[in-house]
Design an enzyme around this catalytic site. Structure first.
Site, PDB file in Angstrom:
ATOM      1  N   ASP A 167     -10.634   3.638  -2.121  1.00  0.00           N
ATOM      2  CA  ASP A 167     -11.237   2.571  -1.320  1.00  0.00           C
ATOM      3  C   ASP A 167     -12.737   2.433  -1.564  1.00  0.00           C
ATOM      4  O   ASP A 167     -13.457   3.420  -1.724  1.00  0.00           O
ATOM      5  CB  ASP A 167     -11.019   2.854   0.170  1.00  0.00           C
ATOM      6  CG  ASP A 167      -9.569   2.702   0.584  1.00  0.00           C
ATOM      7  OD1 ASP A 167      -8.748   2.255  -0.247  1.00  0.00           O
ATOM      8  OD2 ASP A 167      -9.253   3.034   1.737  1.00  0.00           O
ATOM      9  N   GLY A 194      -4.886   3.532  -8.186  1.00  0.00           N
ATOM     10  CA  GLY A 194      -4.974   3.873  -9.596  1.00  0.00           C
ATOM     11  C   GLY A 194      -4.147   5.072 -10.007  1.00  0.00           C
ATOM     12  O   GLY A 194      -4.243   5.531 -11.154  1.00  0.00           O
ATOM     13  N   ASP A 243       0.827  -1.215   0.000  1.00  0.00           N
ATOM     14  CA  ASP A 243       0.000   0.000   0.000  1.00  0.00           C
ATOM     15  C   ASP A 243       0.858   1.261   0.000  1.00  0.00           C
ATOM     16  O   ASP A 243       1.701   1.452   0.882  1.00  0.00           O
ATOM     17  CB  ASP A 243      -0.895  -0.041   1.243  1.00  0.00           C
ATOM     18  CG  ASP A 243      -2.081   0.890   1.143  1.00  0.00           C
ATOM     19  OD1 ASP A 243      -1.966   1.942   0.494  1.00  0.00           O
ATOM     20  OD2 ASP A 243      -3.133   0.566   1.727  1.00  0.00           O
TER      21      ASP A 243
END
Length: 406
Positions: free
Chosen positions: A231, A210, A161
């Protein structure tokens, strides 16, 4: 005396051989080529992730319960296999810089061994930044060490992440988007190379929302799947915005490389079962990873039926590896189609309105002859077209998902 000497020599040889065998089992084989992307993720990964339901409260007991429930409920038999711990598992690093789990996960290797003993695979979470999204220890400055730790523990899947690395990008790249993108790509490539060097096959999930049209470069940094959006949330509006917003991305997906519109919210309570069927159908048509995010230990029969509908799962997992796309849009009514093996096709009739609507699928629109065979995948029954068209009432926020064969 001579016989005794021979016995001792034989014993020494046996010990050396045993040590060599144990070492060969315990350590990744470094002389074998790292699996290709298509070998690591030939179809979209299926599993469970802790974040949507448990968030920062997840602990070892929750993960063990999820793994057991995945098997006992029949989800594993339906294709789900990854048990992924998201953020908040990390503790401190030791003097050599190796990460250790915190008190919520007192025996990470033991937990992973338990998951493997059930025939499942195990996933973990980190960030290329100094901290994760929840403020726990990231992999910044310790990428190779973390990759080696994951391999030693037996990890099979890494969700990586972007989180605090965004701040580093903004600071160092200032107002230079090209430099920021290059930094992001380099950070993901660095972890991929570290995973490959560690030698254990690990599916690599890029979680960076993205940014920078990741679908265009994700494969070049070793990604097997990449988030295409921010999210998801457990409500119809957000799910629909994300899901229907995937139109146009189909050409970037294929075996080993999957667009990821985020995890499933099925069963978390924020949507109706009709809306959850839309969620599941759309993700299947998108060839999206099917990563459940609910409490597997406490599922209603309806939730389980949605998550384990094998005919719908087969659309997602079709070996052709083609992502579906929008065929037509008429106000709130949309038709999506996905090519399948053997010339078949999955077609979704979606009603995004708050009232039921009659929808008609002209088979010629999806290049099928008038007398094609139609199967309703939620009702598990054959339906029939008349004069090359199939008309059906689609519920509010609902879907009719069909499989067409010639």
């Amino acid at each position: 005396m001579k016989m005794k000497a021979v016995s001792q020599k034989a014993l020494r040889c046996a010990v050396v051989l045993a040590v060599a065998l144990v070492t060969a089992v315990a350590l990744p084989a470094q002389n074998k080529p790292y699996p290709t992307a298509a070998q690591l993720a030939p179809t979209p990964p299926m599993g469970w992730n802790s974040w949507n339901h448990f968030a920062g409260k997840v602990d070892e007991a929750d993960v063990r319960a999820a793994a057991k429930a995945m098997v006992d409920s029949g989800m594993a038999a339906a294709g789900y296999k990854y048990i992924v711990i998201d953020d908040t598992w990390q503790g401190k690093r030791d003097a050599q810089g190796f990460i250790h789990p915190n008190s919520k996960f007192p025996d990470m290797p033991g937990l992973i061994q338990y998951v493997h003993s059930l025939g499942l695979k195990f996933g973990i979470y980190s960030s290329p930044g100094p901290q994760t999204c929840a403020g726990y220890e990231g992999s910044y400055g310790h990428v190779q060490q973390d990759a080696e730790t994951y391999a030693r523990w037996g990890v099979d899947y890494l969700k990586y992440d972007l989180c605090s690395y965004l701040g580093i990008m903004h600071k160092e790249a200032a107002n230079n988007p090209a430099k920021a993108l290059a930094m992001q790509q380099a950070a993901y490539l660095k972890m991929y190379k570290a995973l490959a060097a560690a030698g254990r096959p690990i599916v690599f999930s890029l979680c960076q929302y993205g940014i920078g049209d990741v679908w265009k470069w994700g494969p070049s940094v070793g990604g097997n799947l990449w988030r295409t959006t921010g999210d998801i949330q457990d409500n119809y509006a957000r799910m629909a915005t994300i899901g229907f917003g995937q139109a146009g991305l189909a050409k970037y997906a294929g075996p080993g490389h999957w667009n990821d519109p985020d995890m499933l919210e099925v069963g978390n309570g924020g949507m109706t079962n009709e809306e959850y069927r839309t969620h599941m159908s759309l993700w299947a048509l998108l060839a999206a990873p099917l990563i459940a995010g609910n409490d597997l230990s406490h599922m209603s029969p309806a939730t389980l039926a949605i998550l384990t509908n094998r005919e719908v799962i087969a659309v997602d997992q079709d070996r052709l590896g083609r992502e579906g796309d929008r065929v037509s849009k008429n106000g709130a009514l949309e038709i999506w189609a996905k090519p399948l093996t053997g010339g078949a096709k999955a077609v979704g009739l979606f009603n995004r309105d708050t009232q039921p609507h009659s929808m008609t699928l002209q088979l010629s629109v999806v290049n099928f002859p008038p007398h094609a065979h139609l199967r309703d995948l939620w009702r598990h029954k054959t339906v029939h077209a008349h004069h090359g068209a199939y008309t059906v009432t689609v519920p509010a926020h609902g879907v009719v998902l069909l499989k067409l064969t010639r």
